[in-house]
Design a protein around this motif. Structure first.
Motif, PDB file in Angstrom:
ATOM      1  N   ILE A   1       9.811  10.191  -7.292  1.00 21.60           N
ATOM      2  CA  ILE A   1       9.692   8.849  -6.737  1.00 21.60           C
ATOM      3  C   ILE A   1      11.095   8.281  -6.501  1.00 21.60           C
ATOM      4  N   ASP A   2      11.323   7.783  -5.299  1.00 21.96           N
ATOM      5  CA  ASP A   2      12.592   7.141  -4.990  1.00 21.96           C
ATOM      6  C   ASP A   2      12.504   5.685  -5.468  1.00 21.96           C
TER       7      ASP A   2
ATOM      8  N   PHE B   1       0.839  -1.203   0.000  1.00 24.15           N
ATOM      9  CA  PHE B   1       0.000   0.000   0.000  1.00 24.15           C
ATOM     10  C   PHE B   1       0.875   1.255   0.000  1.00 24.15           C
ATOM     11  N   ALA B   2       2.015   1.181   0.695  1.00 25.99           N
ATOM     12  CA  ALA B   2       2.890   2.353   0.765  1.00 25.99           C
ATOM     13  C   ALA B   2       3.571   2.634  -0.570  1.00 25.99           C
ATOM     14  N   SER B   3       3.575   1.670  -1.476  1.00 24.39           N
ATOM     15  CA  SER B   3       4.233   1.927  -2.756  1.00 24.39           C
ATOM     16  C   SER B   3       3.224   2.250  -3.856  1.00 24.39           C
ATOM     17  N   SER B   4       1.973   2.509  -3.476  1.00 20.67           N
ATOM     18  CA  SER B   4       0.963   2.677  -4.533  1.00 20.67           C
ATOM     19  C   SER B   4       1.226   3.928  -5.370  1.00 20.67           C
ATOM     20  N   ARG B   5       1.717   4.992  -4.759  1.00 24.28           N
ATOM     21  CA  ARG B   5       2.002   6.194  -5.531  1.00 24.28           C
ATOM     22  C   ARG B   5       3.137   5.949  -6.525  1.00 24.28           C
ATOM     23  N   ALA B   6       4.156   5.212  -6.069  1.00 25.98           N
ATOM     24  CA  ALA B   6       5.266   4.881  -6.973  1.00 25.98           C
ATOM     25  C   ALA B   6       4.762   4.063  -8.154  1.00 25.98           C
TER      26      ALA B   6
ATOM     27  N   ASP C   1       1.763   4.163  -9.477  1.00 23.54           N
ATOM     28  CA  ASP C   1       1.072   5.086 -10.383  1.00 23.54           C
ATOM     29  C   ASP C   1       2.081   5.799 -11.281  1.00 23.54           C
TER      30      ASP C   1
END
Lengths: 259, 329
Positions: B226-227, B205-210, B212
């Motif tokens: 994005i890292d 869930f914490a990587s959902s923005r990455a 996207d």
């Protein structure tokens, strides 16, 4: 604020790609980056975006590499040469990805985000495609959608790697007009181009790279001449002025020239 | 369909199949009696069957299905590859190998956590190997071919380990680890798997923005702040935790993670990050339904649930390959 580099050298897998490049970008200008294939244009752009982790690029008086990646993303937008669209997102959503750096995690796009994305789509003439799946568009339409995504990032610097390649003449011109409109708002656009006339006509300044070095940097009218095109590109060109604007048409390979 | 109503509808499906799973089994109790026994407890046979046989089975179906669906969605998003799936690219098979290695080297007796740890190591190793081979030069074909090779290799080594073991039930065990089953599990398995899966879900869930941002490719994602190293760590870690834990308790159940993201994606805005939760719920519903079906279909000679998911999933996979060929290969 200015984005600059002094004496930047970059080596990639043992090959010197950039060799002592100095360059300064400031607000309000559209700068064309020219040079033959393999001259180092893409590498220079990646360095200026902060993707190469080199300490030699400065944003204002800070080294770009010391900025947090989220902070950097609010200063510099990048449109890479490779046009990747992974999933069949609607155009509107794809453009909205440009607003990621401005939103807290998990936050929905605000009204302001929507307005900026809509403006970017209008500027690139893709507002009529807003609800279409981006993967189903033509190559030229995809190029404009991706450019709108980068414009929607709404940063002081926009760096675009060959955004006009594959576009028809009308959309090449409208993309350059879009970049001019972005620059008119006090932002800086660095755009690499292969079309010399396009560069001469729409850029305030051109930087010509040749084998990793800056061969010329200045106004198109003073910098782009037959000698430069022969020595850098290895072509003879017809150079003329049409209604006060420079027109450059490469004719043939020059004697003993490259490639 | 709005995201909220999609998630509500999927949760309702999960609830229905969870209940059905609780009510299905060789011991014939009515629905009311069953639920009363489950809630009231006591020493009656019904209470023991419900609490110690059917409840862990239903819980594991939910958890394992959720893990596989969510991992499939995250892997597909991360690799921008519609064919990515823990089972197909060899993560599940490698986790099985890890678990079996621990089981038959005697380490499993040392600690209750040794088995999931072995599965986890197998899962991590396979994801890292696949990233090294395929993610850099990221063609779909490279990834799938490496995954096929890895699946066969891990499957062969698992069979070898089991054949060499002094276990008289080796062939039954091979089927369990390679095809997966939710049969005869206990609450211990639930307790082992739950924290690992929860941690894995957090990472995904914490990587959902990455995910996207990765729609636009790695360079664009990096320029959006994005890292990528962190995103890779989160996705690899999350998938390994969820699939490793799922495999440690249920063997290598295939295709749930492939089918679900594809079925759910058209119902969403297609953003890879927002697909993780609904694909997880869909995976849970699918696995619970499949686990009910294997018990109902041939009650006397119960199928492994992985057989059924493969029967559904493999033709779907072939159809997907045929469709993707035109676009990606």
């Amino acid at each position: 604020m200015r984005l600059s580099t002094t004496n930047l050298s970059v080596e990639l897998s043992g090959r010197e790609v950039l060799d002592g490049v100095s360059l300064e970008l400031g607000p309000g200008e559209v700068v064309g980056l020219l040079g033959p294939n393999g001259a180092g244009k893409s590498t220079l752009m990646r360095a200026l975006v902060g993707l190469l982790d080199t300490p030699d690029v400065l944003l204002g008086d800070r080294a770009l590499s010391t900025l947090a990646s989220s902070e950097r993303a609010r200063k510099i937008a990048f449109l890479p040469q490779e046009k990747t669209i992974g999933w069949a997102l609607a155009v509107r959503q794809l453009v909205m990805l440009g607003r990621i750096p401005w939103r807290a995690y998990g936050q929905k796009p605000s009204v302001a985000d929507e307005a900026i994305a809509a403006e970017a789509m209008r500027l690139l003439d893709v507002d009529g495609l807003a609800e279409r799946p981006a993967t189903q568009l033509s190559g030229g339409e995809q190029a404009r959608v991706l450019a709108a995504r980068a414009v929607a990032q709404d940063t002081p610097f926009l760096i675009a790697d060959e955004p006009a390649s594959g576009l028809d003449p009308a959309h090449q011109i409208s993309m350059m007009l879009a970049f001019r409109a972005v620059a008119a708002k006090g932002r800086c656009v660095l755009v690499s181009l292969h079309d010399l006339t396009l560069a001469a006509r729409w850029c305030d300044r051109v930087v010509v790279l040749d084998r990793g070095r800056v061969a010329a940097d200045g106004e198109p009218g003073t910098v782009l001449d037959a000698d430069l095109l022969r020595s850098v590109y290895g072509v003879t060109a017809h150079v003329a002025y049409e209604a006060g604007k420079l027109v450059l048409a490469p004719l043939t390979l020059s004697e003993g020239g490259r490639p | 369909m709005s995201r909220r109503s999609l998630i509500l509808a999927l949760s309702a499906c999960v609830g229905v199949f969870f209940l059905l799973s609780l009510l299905t089994g060789p011991a014939n109790y009515g629905p009311v009696d069953s639920l009363r026994a489950l809630v009231a407890g006591g020493d009656e046979a019904a209470a023991i069957i419900l609490r110690e046989i059917r409840l862990p089975r239903a819980l594991l179906g939910l958890m394992v299905g959720f893990s596989l669906g969510a991992s499939g969605a995250a892997l597909q998003g991360f690799l921008r590859n519609p064919l990515a799936e823990p089972g197909i690219i060899g993560v599940s098979a490698s986790a099985s190998l890890g678990a079996v290695t621990v089981f038959y080297s005697g380490l499993a007796g040392a600690s209750i956590l040794a088995l999931p740890a072995g599965a986890l190591v197998g899962a991590v190793a396979s994801v890292l190997l696949l990233l090294a081979i395929a993610a850099r030069h990221g063609s779909t074909l490279t990834l799938i071919l490496s995954g096929v090779a890895l699946t066969s290799l891990a499957g062969a080594l698992t069979s070898l380990a089991l054949n060499l073991s002094p276990n008289p039930f080796a062939s039954y065990e091979i089927i369990f680890w390679l095809l997966g089953s939710l049969k005869d599990r206990s609450m211990v398995h639930v307790v082992i798997a739950l924290p690992l899966m929860a941690a894995g879900a957090m990472l995904l869930f914490a990587s959902s923005r990455a995910l996207d941002a990765l729609t636009l490719g790695e360079e664009s994602a990096a320029s959006l702040g994005i890292d990528l190293r962190r995103a890779r760590l989160f996705v690899v870690g999350g998938v390994a935790l969820m699939v490793g834990a799922a495999t440690a308790v249920a063997g290598a159940i295939g295709f749930v993670g492939l089918v679900m993201p594809h079925l759910i994606r058209p119902l969403t805005d297609r953003m890879p990050g927002s697909l993780i939760l609904p694909a997880g719920l869909g995976g849970a519903a699918l696995l619970l339904a499949a686990d009910v079906a294997v018990r109902v279909a041939i009650p006397a000679r119960e199928l492994n649930v992985g057989v059924l998911t493969a029967l559904i999933g493999a033709p779907f996979f072939l159809w997907l390959v045929a469709r993707t060929r035109r676009e990606a290969f």
